[in-house]
Design a protein around this motif. Structure first.
Motif, short mmCIF file in Angstrom:
data_model
loop_
_atom_site.label_atom_id
_atom_site.label_comp_id
_atom_site.label_asym_id
_atom_site.label_seq_id
_atom_site.Cartn_x
_atom_site.Cartn_y
_atom_site.Cartn_z
N SER A 231 0.81 -1.22 0.00
CA SER A 231 0.00 0.00 0.00
C SER A 231 0.84 1.27 0.00
CB SER A 231 -0.95 0.00 1.20
OG SER A 231 -0.22 -0.08 2.41
N PRO A 236 -2.27 6.50 -6.19
CA PRO A 236 -3.56 6.46 -6.89
C PRO A 236 -3.40 6.49 -8.42
CG PRO A 236 -3.67 7.99 -5.05
CD PRO A 236 -2.24 7.56 -5.16
N THR A 241 -8.88 1.91 -12.98
CA THR A 241 -10.07 1.12 -12.69
C THR A 241 -11.27 1.76 -13.42
OG1 THR A 241 -9.22 0.53 -10.50
CG2 THR A 241 -11.56 0.18 -10.89
N GLU A 315 -6.08 -4.15 -3.61
CA GLU A 315 -7.17 -3.21 -3.86
C GLU A 315 -6.81 -1.89 -3.21
OE1 GLU A 315 -11.99 -2.61 -3.05
OE2 GLU A 315 -10.99 -4.51 -2.58
N TYR A 316 -6.64 -0.86 -4.03
CA TYR A 316 -6.22 0.41 -3.48
C TYR A 316 -7.39 1.07 -2.76
CZ TYR A 316 -4.20 5.03 -2.99
OH TYR A 316 -3.72 6.20 -2.47
N SER A 317 -7.13 1.44 -1.47
CA SER A 317 -8.16 2.09 -0.67
C SER A 317 -7.50 3.13 0.21
CB SER A 317 -8.90 1.06 0.19
OG SER A 317 -9.75 1.72 1.12
N PRO A 318 -7.70 4.41 -0.08
CA PRO A 318 -7.12 5.47 0.76
C PRO A 318 -7.56 5.36 2.22
CG PRO A 318 -7.98 6.38 -1.29
CD PRO A 318 -8.45 4.97 -1.22
N GLU A 319 -8.82 4.96 2.43
CA GLU A 319 -9.33 4.84 3.79
C GLU A 319 -8.58 3.73 4.55
OE1 GLU A 319 -11.19 4.75 1.11
OE2 GLU A 319 -12.21 6.70 1.18
N ALA A 320 -8.41 2.57 3.89
CA ALA A 320 -7.72 1.46 4.54
C ALA A 320 -6.26 1.81 4.81
CB ALA A 320 -7.80 0.22 3.67
N GLN A 321 -5.65 2.54 3.88
CA GLN A 321 -4.25 2.93 4.06
C GLN A 321 -4.11 3.89 5.23
OE1 GLN A 321 -2.48 4.35 0.47
NE2 GLN A 321 -0.44 4.54 1.34
N GLU A 322 -5.07 4.81 5.37
CA GLU A 322 -5.03 5.75 6.49
C GLU A 322 -5.24 5.02 7.82
OE1 GLU A 322 -4.59 9.21 8.59
OE2 GLU A 322 -4.17 8.82 6.48
N ASP A 323 -6.15 4.02 7.80
CA ASP A 323 -6.38 3.23 9.02
C ASP A 323 -5.11 2.49 9.44
OD1 ASP A 323 -8.99 4.07 9.12
OD2 ASP A 323 -9.82 2.26 8.18
#
Length: 352
Positions: A231, A236, A241, A315-323
């Motif tokens: 990650s 991005p 996608t 799967e790129y996810s800004p929210e998951a990366q921030e978490d």
């Protein structure tokens, strides 16, 4: 006898006192000196007139061991003060640079010979237990100071250096009332140290749990591309996608990159030409992107695997990366807080 850095537990001092009582009852006449010979593992006696020469012999033997102390019990015939003054006078003639310290022990409730014999045997086990816990705490302190990068400090007892505690020893009447039976005092010490050991296990387990979580995250972030978290390597703009297109991440052996670049467009149909871009490279692998139609993604994975290329699920996810970032920061903070708390607790418990 104990070094400044390895304080003989309080219970060991009590054991020495009781041993003197026991052997005095068993074997010796009043007016003789009880001498313990560590090297020979036996007890011998000397008359009170030999006491000074015996102490001188000890001091000469231990002259090169400045951090060690001998606890010597001498028989009192007239008064303790007279004996102490005589001892100082005689020792100063033989070894004037050797300091002597009077170890003041209050009158204890000795009890019967049978109770002393029973307690003396139990004290051997208790002393081993207390000494073992003391060493555990000391080793934990050394480890925590090393990983914290703090300067190693001298251990203390009751807020004073170990050598000062030994040379200025004062019986703690509040903790160990002299009116209490010796069995009660020993059981109290054993119970207190057992609680300290239990607390140590809980605190160390909590600290090690957080440290293990951090180590697992660090391994994922710094390990091989085949297993590490991707990650923080993917931006991005690296991911395409849409309704029909997807971007896959390929792990390519470092020395197979030419093969990858020459073959990825033909591993299956519907691969976007010249869509592969290298994002990162370590000692073993390189990380590449490739864009293709989503309906052929599974076929591409199979073909890539047959060629020795690994397609990582991502799967790129800004929210998951921030978490994940916040979780890492919290673990780092928790580790520092637990380490400081555990170190301070170890300092205090060692003194206990």
């Amino acid at each position: 006898m104990g070094s400044m850095e390895e304080l003989p537990p309080f219970i060991d001092l009590l054991h020495r006192i009781l041993s003197s009582f026991v052997h005095g009852f068993r074997m010796y006449e009043q007016g003789k000196l009880i001498k313990h010979c560590p090297d020979e593992k036996r007890w011998t006696t000397r008359t009170s007139h030999e006491a000074t020469h015996f102490v001188t012999e000890i001091l000469e033997t231990e002259a090169s061991m400045a951090t060690r102390y001998w606890v010597v019990s001498l028989p009192v015939q007239n008064s303790a003060s007279t004996l102490w003054n005589r001892l100082q006078e005689q020792i100063s003639k033989q070894s004037f640079e050797t300091p002597l310290y009077r170890f003041n022990i209050p009158n204890l409730r000795v009890g019967t010979l049978d109770s002393l014999l029973s307690l003396s045997d139990d004290l051997l086990k208790s002393n081993s237990f207390v000494e073992g816990v003391t060493h555990k705490i000391r080793r934990q302190i050394e480890e925590l100071e090393r990983v914290s990068g703090v300067e190693t400090s001298s251990l203390t007892v009751d807020g004073v250096p170990v050598d000062s505690y030994l040379t200025r020893f004062v019986w703690d009447e509040a903790k160990y009332p002299t009116m209490s039976p010796l069995r009660e005092i020993v059981d109290g010490i054993h119970g207190q140290v057992s609680k300290i050991e239990d607390d140590l296990k809980v605190r160390v387990a909590e600290y090690n749990n957080v440290r293990s979580q951090l180590n697992a995250i660090n391994r994922k972030q710094s390990g091989s591309l085949a297993v590490r978290d991707l990650s923080n390597l993917v931006k991005p703009e690296d991911i395409v996608t849409s309704e029909h297109l997807v971007t896959l991440l390929a792990i390519v052996p470092k020395y197979s990159q030419k093969d990858w670049l020459a073959s990825y467009e033909t591993l299956t149909s519907y691969v976007v030409p010249r869509s592969s871009k290298k994002l990162f490279e370590d000692n073993e692998y390189a990380l590449y992107t490739v864009t293709l139609f989503g309906r052929v993604a599974d076929n591409f994975r199979t073909a890539a695997r047959e060629k020795g290329f690994q397609i990582r699920d991502f799967e790129y996810s800004p929210e998951a990366q921030e978490d994940r970032k916040q979780e890492l920061e919290k673990l780092i903070q928790d580790q520092g807080s637990l380490r400081s708390s555990l170190l301070q607790w170890c300092y205090n418990s060692y003194g206990e």
